[in-house]
Design a protein around this motif. Structure first.
Motif, PDB file in Angstrom:
ATOM      1  N   THR A 123      84.870  35.051  -2.401  1.00  0.00           N
ATOM      2  CA  THR A 123      85.859  36.032  -1.958  1.00  0.00           C
ATOM      3  C   THR A 123      85.873  37.264  -2.854  1.00  0.00           C
ATOM      4  O   THR A 123      86.171  38.373  -2.390  1.00  0.00           O
ATOM      5  N   GLY A 124      85.523  37.098  -4.130  1.00  0.00           N
ATOM      6  CA  GLY A 124      85.454  38.251  -5.025  1.00  0.00           C
ATOM      7  C   GLY A 124      84.360  39.227  -4.623  1.00  0.00           C
ATOM      8  O   GLY A 124      84.490  40.439  -4.836  1.00  0.00           O
ATOM      9  N   LEU A 125      83.284  38.711  -4.013  1.00  0.00           N
ATOM     10  CA  LEU A 125      82.198  39.588  -3.575  1.00  0.00           C
ATOM     11  C   LEU A 125      82.654  40.551  -2.485  1.00  0.00           C
ATOM     12  O   LEU A 125      82.081  41.629  -2.327  1.00  0.00           O
ATOM     13  N   LEU A 126      83.679  40.166  -1.724  1.00  0.00           N
ATOM     14  CA  LEU A 126      84.177  41.051  -0.660  1.00  0.00           C
ATOM     15  C   LEU A 126      84.706  42.355  -1.232  1.00  0.00           C
ATOM     16  O   LEU A 126      84.349  43.448  -0.773  1.00  0.00           O
ATOM     17  N   THR A 127      85.567  42.266  -2.239  1.00  0.00           N
ATOM     18  CA  THR A 127      86.148  43.484  -2.815  1.00  0.00           C
ATOM     19  C   THR A 127      85.161  44.204  -3.726  1.00  0.00           C
ATOM     20  O   THR A 127      85.245  45.428  -3.892  1.00  0.00           O
ATOM     21  N   LEU A 128      84.221  43.469  -4.322  1.00  0.00           N
ATOM     22  CA  LEU A 128      83.242  44.108  -5.202  1.00  0.00           C
ATOM     23  C   LEU A 128      82.273  44.993  -4.418  1.00  0.00           C
ATOM     24  O   LEU A 128      81.729  45.953  -4.957  1.00  0.00           O
ATOM     25  N   THR A 129      82.039  44.662  -3.148  1.00  0.00           N
ATOM     26  CA  THR A 129      81.049  45.394  -2.358  1.00  0.00           C
ATOM     27  C   THR A 129      81.661  46.186  -1.206  1.00  0.00           C
ATOM     28  O   THR A 129      80.925  46.776  -0.411  1.00  0.00           O
ATOM     29  N   THR A 130      82.993  46.218  -1.110  1.00  0.00           N
ATOM     30  CA  THR A 130      83.651  46.931  -0.006  1.00  0.00           C
ATOM     31  C   THR A 130      84.743  47.825  -0.564  1.00  0.00           C
ATOM     32  O   THR A 130      85.629  47.353  -1.283  1.00  0.00           O
ATOM     33  N   SER A 131      84.695  49.098  -0.231  1.00  0.00           N
ATOM     34  CA  SER A 131      85.699  50.041  -0.723  1.00  0.00           C
ATOM     35  C   SER A 131      87.044  49.788  -0.036  1.00  0.00           C
ATOM     36  O   SER A 131      87.089  49.213   1.062  1.00  0.00           O
ATOM     37  N   PRO A 132      88.162  50.187  -0.659  1.00  0.00           N
ATOM     38  CA  PRO A 132      89.474  49.992  -0.044  1.00  0.00           C
ATOM     39  C   PRO A 132      89.593  50.631   1.338  1.00  0.00           C
ATOM     40  O   PRO A 132      90.224  50.056   2.240  1.00  0.00           O
ATOM     41  N   ILE A 133      88.988  51.796   1.525  1.00  0.00           N
ATOM     42  CA  ILE A 133      89.059  52.464   2.831  1.00  0.00           C
ATOM     43  C   ILE A 133      88.341  51.641   3.894  1.00  0.00           C
ATOM     44  O   ILE A 133      88.836  51.461   5.015  1.00  0.00           O
ATOM     45  N   GLU A 134      87.162  51.113   3.553  1.00  0.00           N
ATOM     46  CA  GLU A 134      86.420  50.285   4.496  1.00  0.00           C
ATOM     47  C   GLU A 134      87.180  49.002   4.820  1.00  0.00           C
ATOM     48  O   GLU A 134      87.178  48.539   5.965  1.00  0.00           O
ATOM     49  N   LEU A 135      87.814  48.426   3.803  1.00  0.00           N
ATOM     50  CA  LEU A 135      88.610  47.215   4.042  1.00  0.00           C
ATOM     51  C   LEU A 135      89.752  47.503   5.012  1.00  0.00           C
ATOM     52  O   LEU A 135      90.031  46.717   5.933  1.00  0.00           O
ATOM     53  N   THR A 136      90.428  48.621   4.802  1.00  0.00           N
ATOM     54  CA  THR A 136      91.524  49.010   5.689  1.00  0.00           C
ATOM     55  C   THR A 136      91.040  49.168   7.123  1.00  0.00           C
ATOM     56  O   THR A 136      91.656  48.642   8.067  1.00  0.00           O
ATOM     57  N   ASP A 137      89.927  49.891   7.284  1.00  0.00           N
ATOM     58  CA  ASP A 137      89.390  50.104   8.631  1.00  0.00           C
ATOM     59  C   ASP A 137      88.960  48.788   9.272  1.00  0.00           C
ATOM     60  O   ASP A 137      89.190  48.552  10.464  1.00  0.00           O
ATOM     61  N   GLY A 138      88.330  47.919   8.480  1.00  0.00           N
ATOM     62  CA  GLY A 138      87.877  46.640   9.015  1.00  0.00           C
ATOM     63  C   GLY A 138      89.020  45.749   9.452  1.00  0.00           C
ATOM     64  O   GLY A 138      88.997  45.172  10.547  1.00  0.00           O
ATOM     65  N   ILE A 139      90.047  45.632   8.607  1.00  0.00           N
ATOM     66  CA  ILE A 139      91.206  44.798   8.951  1.00  0.00           C
ATOM     67  C   ILE A 139      91.934  45.368  10.166  1.00  0.00           C
ATOM     68  O   ILE A 139      92.362  44.631  11.060  1.00  0.00           O
ATOM     69  N   GLU A 140      92.061  46.709  10.203  1.00  0.00           N
ATOM     70  CA  GLU A 140      92.744  47.338  11.331  1.00  0.00           C
ATOM     71  C   GLU A 140      91.996  47.086  12.638  1.00  0.00           C
ATOM     72  O   GLU A 140      92.608  46.805  13.678  1.00  0.00           O
ATOM     73  N   LYS A 141      90.671  47.196  12.611  1.00  0.00           N
ATOM     74  CA  LYS A 141      89.884  46.944  13.818  1.00  0.00           C
ATOM     75  C   LYS A 141      90.013  45.496  14.280  1.00  0.00           C
ATOM     76  O   LYS A 141      90.121  45.219  15.486  1.00  0.00           O
ATOM     77  N   LEU A 142      89.997  44.562  13.341  1.00  0.00           N
ATOM     78  CA  LEU A 142      90.099  43.152  13.707  1.00  0.00           C
ATOM     79  C   LEU A 142      91.489  42.810  14.251  1.00  0.00           C
ATOM     80  O   LEU A 142      91.623  41.937  15.113  1.00  0.00           O
ATOM     81  N   LEU A 143      92.513  43.497  13.732  1.00  0.00           N
ATOM     82  CA  LEU A 143      93.876  43.256  14.212  1.00  0.00           C
ATOM     83  C   LEU A 143      94.211  44.107  15.432  1.00  0.00           C
ATOM     84  O   LEU A 143      95.304  43.972  15.992  1.00  0.00           O
ATOM     85  N   GLY A 144      93.281  44.981  15.841  1.00  0.00           N
ATOM     86  CA  GLY A 144      93.518  45.894  16.958  1.00  0.00           C
ATOM     87  C   GLY A 144      94.034  45.226  18.227  1.00  0.00           C
ATOM     88  O   GLY A 144      95.002  45.718  18.829  1.00  0.00           O
ATOM     89  N   PRO A 145      93.426  44.104  18.679  1.00  0.00           N
ATOM     90  CA  PRO A 145      93.921  43.467  19.909  1.00  0.00           C
ATOM     91  C   PRO A 145      95.387  43.029  19.848  1.00  0.00           C
ATOM     92  O   PRO A 145      96.047  42.913  20.876  1.00  0.00           O
ATOM     93  N   LEU A 146      95.911  42.813  18.624  1.00  0.00           N
ATOM     94  CA  LEU A 146      97.304  42.371  18.476  1.00  0.00           C
ATOM     95  C   LEU A 146      98.292  43.512  18.687  1.00  0.00           C
ATOM     96  O   LEU A 146      99.499  43.274  18.785  1.00  0.00           O
ATOM     97  N   LYS A 147      97.790  44.755  18.740  1.00  0.00           N
ATOM     98  CA  LYS A 147      98.688  45.880  18.992  1.00  0.00           C
ATOM     99  C   LYS A 147      99.367  45.760  20.353  1.00  0.00           C
ATOM    100  O   LYS A 147     100.473  46.266  20.547  1.00  0.00           O
ATOM    101  N   LYS A 148      98.701  45.091  21.281  1.00  0.00           N
ATOM    102  CA  LYS A 148      99.256  44.950  22.634  1.00  0.00           C
ATOM    103  C   LYS A 148     100.544  44.132  22.652  1.00  0.00           C
ATOM    104  O   LYS A 148     101.343  44.260  23.578  1.00  0.00           O
ATOM    105  N   ILE A 149     100.726  43.286  21.636  1.00  0.00           N
ATOM    106  CA  ILE A 149     101.962  42.490  21.570  1.00  0.00           C
ATOM    107  C   ILE A 149     102.910  43.028  20.493  1.00  0.00           C
ATOM    108  O   ILE A 149     103.823  42.319  20.052  1.00  0.00           O
ATOM    109  N   GLY A 150     102.657  44.274  20.052  1.00  0.00           N
ATOM    110  CA  GLY A 150     103.590  44.931  19.128  1.00  0.00           C
ATOM    111  C   GLY A 150     103.323  44.733  17.657  1.00  0.00           C
ATOM    112  O   GLY A 150     104.157  45.106  16.821  1.00  0.00           O
TER     113      GLY A 150
END
Length: 266
Positions: A123-150
């Motif tokens: 799990t440490g390799l995730l933050t070591l190789t991914t910038s905070p902006i990329e993490l934000t965009d990735g999490i937002e995209k994965l959670l995107g379908p949940l926007k339909k339920i608020g």
């Protein structure tokens, strides 16, 4: 010891691992964690360690940096190992009064220690190789379908990323406060564990004050830049999947599926 915590730190690079789509990285981390809990024998761990070393090699991260994140786990590993070693029922191989070591307890303790080390390292390799902006965009995209339920996907992603990003900052603040108090005669290194824990209490007040001050500064900076959440926001760099992303993702998926099947059949 505080400087050994690598969670939240990012090491820039232009390697295949750094370029891998953050959505795929997050999915692979979840699959990696799940696959570890299916392992029931030692041999699969050898392949998992080889997989991690391959990722570290491809990402061109210093091995010392990756392994440094294990040091803060020292006491957790020791306590977990001892508890599993002494209190797991099974075939007794050693006994002294109420203490006993069983064959099953030894293997369980070893399994838990290996699993904890691999969990933190992977799990440490995730933050070591991914910038905070990329993490934000990735999490937002994965959670995107949940926007339909608020579900506020962007806000959740932003909070999670800020929390990760502030871990190294808070560690640095804690180190500065400790050095300042040690210069004034405070002792954080002598005595038993309980005394050391009590000596750390005076750190909490200035640490919380600094944390709230940084949070207020961040909020002011975001307001000054007219930040308004995820509604109708555009991105400077849109996430685009490449053939390299699909290739690395498919190879990793097949590897984790193989580990899970191996664990089920073993």
């Amino acid at each position: 010891m505080l400087k050994d915590i690598t969670i939240g730190q990012y090491f820039p690079g232009e390697t295949p691992v750094h370029r891998l789509d953050p959505r795929f990285k997050i999915i692979l981390i979840f699959l990696y964690i799940i696959s570890l809990f299916f392992i029931k024998t030692y041999l699969p761990y050898v392949f998992v360690v080889a997989y991690l070393f391959l990722v570290v090699h491809l990402s061109k991260l210093p091995v010392k940096i990756v392994l440094k994140g294990i040091r803060p786990l020292k006491w957790i590993l020791i306590i977990t190992f001892i508890i599993n070693l002494l209190f797991t029922p099974g075939d007794i191989v050693w006994r002294w009064r109420f203490l006993k070591i069983t064959d099953q307890g030894f293997h369980q303790a070893l399994f838990m220690a290996i699993r904890l080390v691999l969990l933190v390292t992977g799990t440490g390799l995730l933050t070591l190789t991914t910038s905070p902006i990329e993490l934000t965009d990735g999490i937002e995209k994965l959670l995107g379908p949940l926007k339909k339920i608020g579900v506020p996907a962007h806000e959740l992603a932003m909070m999670m990323t800020i929390a990760l990003r502030f871990i190294p900052t808070l560690i640095e603040e804690t180190d500065k406060i400790m050095k300042a108090q040690m210069a004034r005669g405070a002792d954080f290194e002598s005595g038993n564990i309980l005394n050391r824990a009590k000596n750390l209490v005076p750190l909490l007040v200035p640490l919380f004050i600094n944390a709230f001050r940084r949070a207020e500064d961040l909020a002011t900076a975001m307001e000054a830049r007219c930040y308004r959440g995820g509604d109708n926001r555009t991105k400077l760099n849109e996430l685009e999947l490449t053939k390299e992303d699909y290739l690395l993702f498919i190879i990793s998926i097949l590897f984790f599926i193989g580990i899970v099947i191996w664990g089920i059949l073993s």
